[in-house]
Design a protein around this motif. Structure first.
Motif, mmCIF file in Angstrom:
data_model
loop_
_atom_site.group_PDB
_atom_site.id
_atom_site.type_symbol
_atom_site.label_atom_id
_atom_site.label_comp_id
_atom_site.label_asym_id
_atom_site.label_seq_id
_atom_site.Cartn_x
_atom_site.Cartn_y
_atom_site.Cartn_z
ATOM 1 N N ALA A 18 0.825 -1.210 0.000
ATOM 2 C CA ALA A 18 0.000 0.000 0.000
ATOM 3 C C ALA A 18 0.861 1.263 0.000
ATOM 4 O O ALA A 18 0.337 2.369 0.122
ATOM 5 C CB ALA A 18 -0.912 -0.012 1.223
ATOM 6 N N GLY A 19 2.193 1.096 -0.080
ATOM 7 C CA GLY A 19 3.066 2.263 -0.163
ATOM 8 C C GLY A 19 3.526 2.806 1.173
ATOM 9 O O GLY A 19 4.039 3.919 1.245
ATOM 10 N N VAL A 20 3.363 2.029 2.235
ATOM 11 C CA VAL A 20 3.819 2.467 3.555
ATOM 12 C C VAL A 20 5.174 1.819 3.850
ATOM 13 O O VAL A 20 5.309 0.607 3.781
ATOM 14 C CB VAL A 20 2.811 2.054 4.654
ATOM 15 N N ASN A 21 6.186 2.648 4.170
ATOM 16 C CA ASN A 21 7.497 2.096 4.518
ATOM 17 C C ASN A 21 7.415 1.435 5.886
ATOM 18 O O ASN A 21 7.112 2.106 6.875
ATOM 19 C CB ASN A 21 8.548 3.206 4.552
ATOM 20 N N ALA A 22 7.683 0.137 5.920
ATOM 21 C CA ALA A 22 7.487 -0.601 7.166
ATOM 22 C C ALA A 22 8.671 -1.500 7.467
ATOM 23 O O ALA A 22 9.253 -2.099 6.580
ATOM 24 C CB ALA A 22 6.215 -1.433 7.079
ATOM 25 N N MET A 23 9.033 -1.552 8.749
ATOM 26 C CA MET A 23 10.146 -2.364 9.213
ATOM 27 C C MET A 23 9.600 -3.383 10.210
ATOM 28 O O MET A 23 8.769 -3.030 11.051
ATOM 29 C CB MET A 23 11.147 -1.439 9.912
ATOM 30 N N VAL A 24 10.064 -4.624 10.109
ATOM 31 C CA VAL A 24 9.664 -5.633 11.089
ATOM 32 C C VAL A 24 10.821 -5.823 12.065
ATOM 33 O O VAL A 24 11.979 -5.913 11.646
ATOM 34 C CB VAL A 24 9.360 -6.987 10.409
ATOM 35 N N PHE A 25 10.516 -5.865 13.352
ATOM 36 C CA PHE A 25 11.592 -6.159 14.308
ATOM 37 C C PHE A 25 12.122 -7.551 13.995
ATOM 38 O O PHE A 25 11.344 -8.455 13.716
ATOM 39 C CB PHE A 25 11.073 -6.074 15.746
ATOM 40 N N PRO A 26 13.447 -7.725 14.005
ATOM 41 C CA PRO A 26 14.017 -8.949 13.438
ATOM 42 C C PRO A 26 13.902 -10.193 14.304
ATOM 43 O O PRO A 26 14.261 -11.270 13.867
ATOM 44 C CB PRO A 26 15.487 -8.580 13.224
ATOM 45 N N GLU A 27 13.379 -10.067 15.537
ATOM 46 C CA GLU A 27 13.254 -11.276 16.359
ATOM 47 C C GLU A 27 12.161 -11.072 17.393
ATOM 48 O O GLU A 27 11.793 -9.942 17.706
ATOM 49 C CB GLU A 27 14.587 -11.580 17.056
ATOM 50 N N PRO A 28 11.629 -12.153 17.920
ATOM 51 C CA PRO A 28 10.559 -12.014 18.931
ATOM 52 C C PRO A 28 11.124 -11.642 20.293
ATOM 53 O O PRO A 28 11.070 -12.426 21.238
ATOM 54 C CB PRO A 28 9.901 -13.401 18.946
ATOM 55 N N ALA A 29 11.656 -10.430 20.401
ATOM 56 C CA ALA A 29 12.222 -9.969 21.671
ATOM 57 C C ALA A 29 11.105 -9.430 22.554
ATOM 58 O O ALA A 29 9.954 -9.319 22.119
ATOM 59 C CB ALA A 29 13.256 -8.888 21.401
ATOM 60 N N LYS A 30 11.450 -9.090 23.790
ATOM 61 C CA LYS A 30 10.451 -8.471 24.669
ATOM 62 C C LYS A 30 9.905 -7.211 24.003
ATOM 63 O O LYS A 30 10.647 -6.430 23.435
ATOM 64 C CB LYS A 30 11.115 -8.092 25.994
ATOM 65 N N LEU A 31 8.590 -7.028 24.138
ATOM 66 C CA LEU A 31 7.977 -5.864 23.488
ATOM 67 C C LEU A 31 8.611 -4.564 23.987
ATOM 68 O O LEU A 31 8.757 -3.605 23.239
ATOM 69 C CB LEU A 31 6.475 -5.849 23.770
ATOM 70 N N GLN A 32 8.998 -4.561 25.230
ATOM 71 C CA GLN A 32 9.641 -3.365 25.776
ATOM 72 C C GLN A 32 10.866 -2.977 24.961
ATOM 73 O O GLN A 32 11.079 -1.819 24.633
ATOM 74 C CB GLN A 32 10.041 -3.638 27.233
ATOM 75 N N LYS A 33 11.638 -3.990 24.625
ATOM 76 C CA LYS A 33 12.850 -3.740 23.848
ATOM 77 C C LYS A 33 12.496 -3.248 22.438
ATOM 78 O O LYS A 33 13.145 -2.350 21.904
ATOM 79 C CB LYS A 33 13.658 -5.043 23.780
ATOM 80 N N GLN A 34 11.448 -3.825 21.884
ATOM 81 C CA GLN A 34 11.054 -3.451 20.529
ATOM 82 C C GLN A 34 10.535 -2.008 20.486
ATOM 83 O O GLN A 34 10.827 -1.260 19.561
ATOM 84 C CB GLN A 34 9.987 -4.423 20.007
ATOM 85 N N PHE A 35 9.779 -1.626 21.504
ATOM 86 C CA PHE A 35 9.264 -0.254 21.547
ATOM 87 C C PHE A 35 10.384 0.751 21.802
ATOM 88 O O PHE A 35 10.369 1.858 21.284
ATOM 89 C CB PHE A 35 8.174 -0.129 22.626
ATOM 90 N N LYS A 36 11.339 0.317 22.600
ATOM 91 C CA LYS A 36 12.493 1.173 22.857
ATOM 92 C C LYS A 36 13.254 1.444 21.561
ATOM 93 O O LYS A 36 13.701 2.559 21.286
ATOM 94 C CB LYS A 36 13.409 0.495 23.871
ATOM 95 N N PHE A 37 13.386 0.394 20.795
ATOM 96 C CA PHE A 37 14.046 0.507 19.495
ATOM 97 C C PHE A 37 13.287 1.493 18.596
ATOM 98 O O PHE A 37 13.866 2.387 17.987
ATOM 99 C CB PHE A 37 14.130 -0.872 18.839
ATOM 100 N N ALA A 38 11.977 1.345 18.548
ATOM 101 C CA ALA A 38 11.144 2.227 17.719
ATOM 102 C C ALA A 38 11.311 3.678 18.162
ATOM 103 O O ALA A 38 11.401 4.596 17.343
ATOM 104 C CB ALA A 38 9.685 1.810 17.828
ATOM 105 N N ASP A 39 11.394 3.874 19.453
ATOM 106 C CA ASP A 39 11.542 5.218 19.988
ATOM 107 C C ASP A 39 12.869 5.836 19.556
ATOM 108 O O ASP A 39 12.934 6.982 19.134
ATOM 109 C CB ASP A 39 11.462 5.156 21.516
ATOM 110 N N LYS A 40 13.932 5.044 19.666
ATOM 111 C CA LYS A 40 15.248 5.556 19.285
ATOM 112 C C LYS A 40 15.339 5.850 17.808
ATOM 113 O O LYS A 40 16.055 6.767 17.391
ATOM 114 C CB LYS A 40 16.315 4.542 19.669
ATOM 115 N N MET A 41 14.660 5.072 17.013
ATOM 116 C CA MET A 41 14.685 5.287 15.569
ATOM 117 C C MET A 41 13.681 6.361 15.155
ATOM 118 O O MET A 41 13.502 6.632 13.979
ATOM 119 C CB MET A 41 14.374 3.976 14.827
ATOM 120 N N LYS A 42 13.012 6.946 16.145
ATOM 121 C CA LYS A 42 12.024 8.000 15.903
ATOM 122 C C LYS A 42 10.941 7.552 14.928
ATOM 123 O O LYS A 42 10.476 8.329 14.078
ATOM 124 C CB LYS A 42 12.703 9.271 15.410
#
Length: 423
Positions: free
Chosen positions: A355-379
RNA sequence: GUGCCUGUAGCUCAAUGGCAGAGCGCUACACUGUGGCUGUAGAUGUUGAGGGUUCGAAACCCUUCAGGCACCCCA
């Protein structure tokens, strides 16, 4: 970390943040060039050394070029400038090109110099030229392109100025003082140095070059006369055109601008930032009447200028004019809830990309906390989660990381919801 | 190519001949379905590299590399 091989002295490594700056400059350069209808072109990065030896001094070829012998035994050099390549390429097709020719280029150059702030051994340079028209109005257009660039990056006339002079005007003023043609080069160098020497030493140096006291006094009068341009028909027309082009506020006449290049014959100009720490020119250029004839082409007059990315980048940074660095082009991070939901996340990301949306998948099933932290740092603006609850109802949780709000929507509504938030 | 200054944790810097430190950042936990804020705990390291002086060197000396400033040059 075992390897300690350093980058070559005077080169720069472009981490994403520096790459963003380089691309920012490139985009603004392209926009300013295209606004005036100029075509993009380029030349080889490696050239025969003879291309420069013909026209340039020994200083350039022997001391300030990256030269080497290739495996076939030919002497080549990494290009230190673009103009000789331009002259050759035009001369080769001189009869079949459409004039006036308006060309611009942005690419890498190499000069073997002592690196310091604003000067590296490998740099990018914007070159832009108009060939085939010899008029002050054409000169004005190039200055307007330069001013358009300055304005587009947020450098106001209070912050940056383009200083203009004219070689023919200066030559005729020198003639009036009885300074012979053979001394003009020395006098040009003298003028160039005026800001770097204290005035008593400068006077002594002038007399040493063979100027009489009367000539020295006359020269100082000229260099202090900021109305001198009114004596030049060319400059009067130039300033009138700059007025019409709407960039007059960026341009000032300055009889002290000479420029080192031998091939300039008429209008010369240099842009400086007026308040910053760098006393280097942002860009510089002028009119050259004899360049093509010098490389064996038919006489063809041109006007152009060049701007290095190093000085421009430092000035923009110090002036706080750079856009905020965006670490990733992804608008969305799709989290991986756990191993059983992993493939669901990939499916969702694929749907978004379609649909034209740039999307990234977190590369492993890590704790959601870690994944959200990553998203935050990547703005990243949005985090999408498909957990067991959402999967059971064909839904997706969308969290807006800018506001902290989270909503749960039907899978088929995801794209429109995202577009509603991201715009 | 010449002269001067600088180089310590990922970053900014302290320690001036006597046990290498602080702030920020980083990692973990509080918080096994959610980032920022807060708290607690933890790891920061060949003091740019190599050699020398010394009982002892991040510090002093030499060499070298890199950066900065001024020359040179700015095509």
């Amino acid at each position: 970390m075992a390897s300690k091989i350093q980058p070559v002295k005077g080169t720069r490594e472009f981490y994403p943040e520096q790459m963003a700056l380089r691309n920012f400059i490139y985009e603004k350069v392209r926009a300013a060039s295209q606004k005036f209808g100029y075509q993009e072109w380029d030349a080889p990065f490696i050239e025969p050394i003879d291309l420069y030896a013909a026209k340039s001094g020994e200083e350039l070829v022997k001391k300030q070029s990256f030269t080497f012998t290739d495996r076939g035994g030919d002497f080549v050099t990494l290009r230190p400038e673009l103009t000789p390549s331009l002259a050759r390429m035009i001369a080769a097709k001189q009869g079949e090109l459409t004039y006036p020719l308006r060309w611009w280029s942005f690419g890498p150059f190499w000069r073997y110099e002592q690196p310091q702030k604003g000067r590296s051994r490998e740099f990018f340079q914007w070159n832009i030229d108009m060939l085939g028209v010899n008029s002050p109005e054409a000169d004005a257009e190039l200055i307007a392109v330069a001013a358009t660039f300055l304005r587009s990056v947020g450098l106001t006339p209070e912050r940056a100025a383009i200083y203009v002079n004219n070689r023919r005007l200066m030559d005729s003023e020198f003639d009036t003082l009885g300074i012979v043609a053979e001394k003009r080069l020395d006098v040009s160098n003298l003028v160039d140095r005026r800001t770097k020497m204290d005035s008593a030493k400068w006077d002594a140096y002038a007399l040493e070059l063979g100027l009489s006291q009367a000539q020295l006094d006359g020269l100082k009068n000229i260099l202090g006369n900021f109305d001198l341009w009114k004596n030049s028909d060319e400059l009067v027309r130039l300033f009138a055109t700059l007025e019409a082009l709407g960039v007059r506020d960026y341009v000032k006449f300055d009889p002290n601008i000479m420029r080192g290049l031998l091939y300039y014959t008429g209008t010369v100009f240099e842009a400086f930032e007026t308040s910053g720490s760098l006393k280097r020119a942002i860009m510089g250029g002028g009119r050259y009447d004899n360049l093509l004839a010098d490389v064996g082409g038919q006489p063809l007059s041109g006007v152009g200028f060049a701007m290095g990315d190093v000085v421009a980048g430092i000035i923009l940074q110090e002036a706080g004019l750079l856009p905020e660095f965006v670490p990733t082009p992804a608008a969305v991070l799709v989290t991986v809830f756990d191993e059983s939901m992993w493939l669901k996340s990939f499916e969702l990301a694929a749907q978004l990309r379609d649909a034209g949306v740039n999307a990234m998948v977190f590369p492993e099933p890590a704790k959601l906390q870690k994944q959200f932290k990553f998203a935050d740092k990547m703005k990243i603006k949005l985090a999408l989660t498909v957990g067991p609850d959402e999967a059971a109802n064909a839904q997706v949780a969308i969290k807006n990381l800018m506001t902290g709000e989270q909503i749960t929507v039907k899978r088929e509504a995801v794209v429109s919801e995202i577009q509603k938030i991201v715009g």
